[in-house]
Design an enzyme around this catalytic site. Sequence first.
Site, PDB file in Angstrom:
ATOM      1  N   ASP A 449       0.888  -1.165   0.000  1.00 60.20           N
ATOM      2  CA  ASP A 449       0.000   0.000   0.000  1.00 60.20           C
ATOM      3  C   ASP A 449       0.926   1.214   0.000  1.00 60.20           C
ATOM      4  O   ASP A 449       1.504   1.561   1.026  1.00 60.20           O
ATOM      5  CB  ASP A 449      -0.890  -0.038   1.249  1.00 60.20           C
ATOM      6  CG  ASP A 449      -1.637   1.282   1.470  1.00 60.20           C
ATOM      7  OD1 ASP A 449      -1.579   2.150   0.589  1.00 60.20           O
ATOM      8  OD2 ASP A 449      -2.268   1.423   2.543  1.00 60.20           O
ATOM      9  N   LYS A 512       3.098  10.892  -3.719  1.00 61.71           N
ATOM     10  CA  LYS A 512       1.849  10.395  -4.313  1.00 61.71           C
ATOM     11  C   LYS A 512       0.941  11.548  -4.765  1.00 61.71           C
ATOM     12  O   LYS A 512       0.091  11.374  -5.644  1.00 61.71           O
ATOM     13  CB  LYS A 512       1.131   9.542  -3.269  1.00 61.71           C
ATOM     14  CG  LYS A 512       0.054   8.631  -3.821  1.00 61.71           C
ATOM     15  CD  LYS A 512      -0.400   7.695  -2.725  1.00 61.71           C
ATOM     16  CE  LYS A 512      -1.673   6.970  -3.051  1.00 61.71           C
ATOM     17  NZ  LYS A 512      -2.089   6.105  -1.932  1.00 61.71           N
ATOM     18  N   GLU A 622      -7.285   0.923  -4.300  1.00 63.00           N
ATOM     19  CA  GLU A 622      -7.318   0.736  -2.844  1.00 63.00           C
ATOM     20  C   GLU A 622      -8.666   0.172  -2.371  1.00 63.00           C
ATOM     21  O   GLU A 622      -8.683  -0.748  -1.540  1.00 63.00           O
ATOM     22  CB  GLU A 622      -6.932   2.042  -2.146  1.00 63.00           C
ATOM     23  CG  GLU A 622      -5.439   2.281  -2.277  1.00 63.00           C
ATOM     24  CD  GLU A 622      -4.979   3.714  -2.042  1.00 63.00           C
ATOM     25  OE1 GLU A 622      -5.757   4.528  -1.534  1.00 63.00           O
ATOM     26  OE2 GLU A 622      -3.822   4.012  -2.383  1.00 63.00           O
ATOM     27  N   ASP A 646     -12.360   5.309   2.737  1.00 63.12           N
ATOM     28  CA  ASP A 646     -10.898   5.324   2.902  1.00 63.12           C
ATOM     29  C   ASP A 646     -10.410   6.768   2.966  1.00 63.12           C
ATOM     30  O   ASP A 646     -10.276   7.447   1.941  1.00 63.12           O
ATOM     31  CB  ASP A 646     -10.261   4.577   1.713  1.00 63.12           C
ATOM     32  CG  ASP A 646      -8.739   4.509   1.829  1.00 63.12           C
ATOM     33  OD1 ASP A 646      -8.175   5.162   2.724  1.00 63.12           O
ATOM     34  OD2 ASP A 646      -8.120   3.793   1.011  1.00 63.12           O
TER      35      ASP A 646
HETATM   36  N1  LIG Z   1      -5.175   8.467  15.485  1.00 61.42           N
HETATM   37  C1  LIG Z   1      -5.183   9.244  14.405  1.00 61.42           C
HETATM   38  N2  LIG Z   1      -5.961  10.317  14.401  1.00 61.42           N
HETATM   39  C2  LIG Z   1      -6.001  11.142  13.312  1.00 61.42           C
HETATM   40  N3  LIG Z   1      -5.267  10.949  12.239  1.00 61.42           N
HETATM   41  C3  LIG Z   1      -4.463   9.870  12.218  1.00 61.42           C
HETATM   42  C4  LIG Z   1      -4.410   8.965  13.264  1.00 61.42           C
HETATM   43  N4  LIG Z   1      -3.532   7.992  12.930  1.00 61.42           N
HETATM   44  C5  LIG Z   1      -3.083   8.288  11.701  1.00 61.42           C
HETATM   45  N5  LIG Z   1      -3.641   9.406  11.281  1.00 61.42           N
HETATM   46  C6  LIG Z   1      -3.433  10.081   9.992  1.00 61.42           C
HETATM   47  O1  LIG Z   1      -3.730   9.189   8.961  1.00 61.42           O
HETATM   48  C7  LIG Z   1      -2.925   9.476   7.832  1.00 61.42           C
HETATM   49  C8  LIG Z   1      -2.240   8.234   7.414  1.00 61.42           C
HETATM   50  O2  LIG Z   1      -3.189   7.312   7.063  1.00 61.42           O
HETATM   51  P1  LIG Z   1      -2.890   6.257   5.919  1.00 61.42           P
HETATM   52  O3  LIG Z   1      -1.644   5.551   6.221  1.00 61.42           O
HETATM   53  O4  LIG Z   1      -4.091   5.475   5.758  1.00 61.42           O
HETATM   54  O5  LIG Z   1      -2.708   7.237   4.767  1.00 61.42           O
HETATM   55  P2  LIG Z   1      -1.831   7.039   3.471  1.00 61.42           P
HETATM   56  O6  LIG Z   1      -1.947   5.678   3.008  1.00 61.42           O
HETATM   57  O7  LIG Z   1      -0.515   7.607   3.678  1.00 61.42           O
HETATM   58  O8  LIG Z   1      -2.564   8.052   2.493  1.00 61.42           O
HETATM   59  P3  LIG Z   1      -3.366   7.751   1.176  1.00 61.42           P
HETATM   60  O9  LIG Z   1      -4.039   6.465   1.316  1.00 61.42           O
HETATM   61  O10 LIG Z   1      -4.307   8.882   1.138  1.00 61.42           O
HETATM   62  O11 LIG Z   1      -2.361   7.817   0.106  1.00 61.42           O
HETATM   63  C9  LIG Z   1      -1.922  10.501   8.276  1.00 61.42           C
HETATM   64  O12 LIG Z   1      -2.309  11.780   7.884  1.00 61.42           O
HETATM   65  C10 LIG Z   1      -1.989  10.411   9.749  1.00 61.42           C
HETATM   66  O13 LIG Z   1      -1.637  11.609  10.384  1.00 61.42           O
HETATM   67 MG   LIG Z   2      -3.704   4.707   2.082  1.00 64.93          MG
END
Ligand SMILES: Nc1ncnc2c1ncn2[C@@H]1O[C@H](COP(=O)(O)OP(=O)(O)OP(=O)(O)O)[C@@H](O)[C@H]1O
Ligand SMILES: [Mg+2]
Length: 967
Positions: A449, A512, A622, A646
């Site tokens: 991912d 990304k 996704e 998501d």
């Molecule tokens: N407990 C939490 N409360 C609020 N936000 C959070 C929490 N834990 C993680 N995040 C936020 O979630 C985001 C990361 O989530 P995720 O890993 O799903 O995103 P990603 O895969 O990087 O992004 P995308 O899927 O949009 O490309 C970050 O912005 C992070 O700050």
């Molecule tokens: Mg993601």
Amino acid sequence: MDTTNLPMQAPGRKLNNSLKNSVNDDIASDDDNHYLQPAQFAKEYVDKLSKAMTDNPSMCSQELKEIHENAFEEISNDLTARKENFENPNEFEEFYIEFERQINEVYKGLRERVQKSAVNQIIKYIEDETIRDFDNLYTPEDLQKKWCQLTSSARENLQQETTEFQAYMYKKLASSFSSIKEKFRQHQRDICDRKKNLIEVAMSKYKHDKNWLMMDKVIRSDSELRALHDDKVYEAEVNLRSDSDQQTKNHGLLDDFRSEVSNEFDNILTSYQRRRPLSIKRFQDVVSNEYDNEMSEVVEQVANVEDLRKMHARYLREAVKKFQKFFSGPSDPLCISHIGILKNIIQATFDENVSPEFENLLGEQDDNFKHGEKEYCKEMNLRLDTNCFLGDNVLRGEHNVVRSHILLERKIFSPEKVREFDCRLEILYSTFVQRNDMNYPTVEGIGIDLGTTYSCVAIYEAGCVKTVANGDGLPTTPSYVRFNEHGHTLGFGDSVKEGSYSHSESVAYDAKRMIGREFSDPELQKNISNWPFAVVNDGGEPKIKIFCPENSKTKYTLVSAPHVASELLKGLRSEAEKRLNLVGQIKSVVITVPAYFTEKQITATKLAGEAAGLRVLEIISEPVAAVIAYNKLNVNLDCKYVLTFDLGGGTFDVAVVKMAKGKSNIISQDGHRNLGGEDFDQNMMQFILAQIKLKHGTVIISDKGQLQRLKLACEKAKKVLSSAMQTAVKLDCFKLQDGKGQTLHVDLDVSITRDQFEDMNKSLFQLAIQKTHACLEAARVDKGQIKEVVMVGGSTRIPKVQAMLKKFFGNRTIIQMSIDPDQIVAHGAAMRVAMLTGSIRRGSPDYQHVTTVTQMSYGVEVWGGDYSVVIPKNTPIPNVTRAQFRTANDQQTSVLVSIFQGEAAKAVENHKLGDFYLNGIPPAEANLETIEVMMEIDTNRVLHVSAACVSNGVAESRMIEVVEMRI
Ligand SMILES: Nc1ncnc2c1ncn2[C@@H]1O[C@H](COP(=O)(O)OP(=O)(O)OP(=O)(O)O)[C@@H](O)[C@H]1O
Ligand SMILES: [Mg+2]
């Protein structure tokens, strides 16, 4: 004109003058001898009459008579009174006689002149009356009659006149009548000329305006032609009536026109009747030739006689329809009788040519299939010889490639024949599956991912899917990469993120949000201002400017987003290999991307994977990955609707899914490419900066590192606020400049409540709910039907987001948080790897069949740069859609088919996928030729586009080019 007829010539005066002269002559001679002379008395008489005639110049003969008698009596009395003056009565007697003779002579002359003058006036009156009545006289007889009427009373009166006078009068009348006759003739000629001109104009218009005949386009019956002719004549008559004068109308203008136009129509009809059978024959030929052409293709395509007959019946119907169009009235007996003939011709063609030809082909087809099968086995053997093991999907992909090649080579195009051939190949395919199974693999691929902010790696092993922790033992790795001034990677992940504020100009993240986008992309431009690193335009592509201040203050290098992504993928793979003890053995990968990624973004991601040395088995969306992982944990699923929500770090995806055991259908997708945790962090930064300004006045934070420090602190605070109601952003020795440019170091301690955080992001949260609503609408699924909302992405931990979803869906929908939202997507990707490489066998409980829909619309550019959608967004895949377009220009012989992806109204505002020319359109008027564009998204999610010219029978339709796109 005769001057004596002039009424104002004052005939009385003229007469008087001449009378005076003659009398004066007499008096002159009498004056000489001083005797009493009769002329003296006659002179008195003349004076009296002269005076009377001067007083009344238009005196009639009766009046003259009275005056004469009075004057005569008076003078005669006077003379008689002088009788004694004569020597003897005889002398008086002689004198009196002479006097009377002279008087009578004068009177006679005067009366004759008065009468002549009267005659002239009468004739003048008769002439004027006749001329005035010319318009009502049509023939010389009418004229004669009128003349007789007017002259009859004059003639009657003449009988009392002297023979001499009568003769005079008759002569006058005769000469007047002959002059009137000439005038009448001239008058008649004038009218005729005018009438002729008017008819000529009307006729020439009628003759030239024969559009209604339309022999080349429409066949008309006699009665219809007559009706159309009548309309034309009516129109012409209306014009004639308004253009003509009363005289021409009275003189039969319309009747003459009608007879002339009717003759002309008779000629037209005769010639039309002569040519009509030829035209009918020509149209018959056109239609039956088209039938021939259609059927010669059908013969190649259909599999059996029943189908052939069905097609024959269909094209016969079409031929009849087309033929009917050549007639102005389909119920017209002419049309009905010729349709009968046409049917017979077509039936004979079918019986004598089409059917026997098909019989021949059936024999040939079997040979064709046999050769095809041989070729298939040869090709498939070659593939299995060169590859140890091919996953189910890969093997199926190879099968598809070989199959398509053979279909094309052997010219098997009809759906029926393709189906028949496919059945035969499918049997052969199963033998290759068995052979392939013998080379079962031992090394797996990984699912990644690739997140905007965090990435996650997972693997499917021994029937289980699990996250591969990174070097620090954490399930997710920040998508941060640090480079040196040569663009070489110095590190990635947690350590780089943690230290990013101290070397902010050599660290790249959020790749990304940049990958596969143009530099000019407005969303990208919005992000650039938030990043601590500089992004420059390198020939349209955005590139990150990497400085390494430790080594040089000016030296920098440019790195592209795919390069950042590929370095990250390399790092993730190598850490996974170490943790799994498979160093150098992980070769394949499935990478996930948001459903809302464009073709360009998907391709760029795939290239990044390949640049990382990985075999990218597939790029999946996704939501698809989340659905696969979710489905694994819910093996006892009844058929139900689920919504995946998501909300990650950079993007937002939402999908409505219909789920059943082992089978999921994504029925609609929506999302936003720029909505996630990064945006909430930015909002919090703005809030903190505002608080700093409140406390320290106007301040500037010019150090990018300090901004990055603040950003990291904000993200942490945001996470805390997901479990606490309040927190503080604390940064010791935070560096900033005051209004005068003086550097200040302050210990930052700004508190922030959950309410404040929710308030500042309210519109973004609402946007996500709006997109969810739109997605449900597109799926035509009521929110009450959604059993579960599968929460995906770190930002779904935000309590407000959960609360809003609960409120939106109500209590009956479960907001599913039991699967780790950071890892679910990677899990789905790992399962997909296992399905593609064969670790999860088709038919096994973990095998998931997912069908999806187009995430964006596909279409073509049309006239004026507009965009015309062919396959709309949320169309189930596979799909074939056809759309028809018309030529835009006169004599257009080629058309550029430009293919786009997106929803904007203007083509250029969408994402261009490719283009090609369709040549060979028969030249015609604009709008006449039809171009059919066919778009097909096949089961392998490959987009095929073809364009064909559907001509009106002159040219043939054909498929001319195919563009293939990975979606
Ligand atoms: N407990 C939490 N409360 C609020 N936000 C959070 C929490 N834990 C993680 N995040 C936020 O979630 C985001 C990361 O989530 P995720 O890993 O799903 O995103 P990603 O895969 O990087 O992004 P995308 O899927 O949009 O490309 C970050 O912005 C992070 O700050
Ligand atoms: Mg993601």
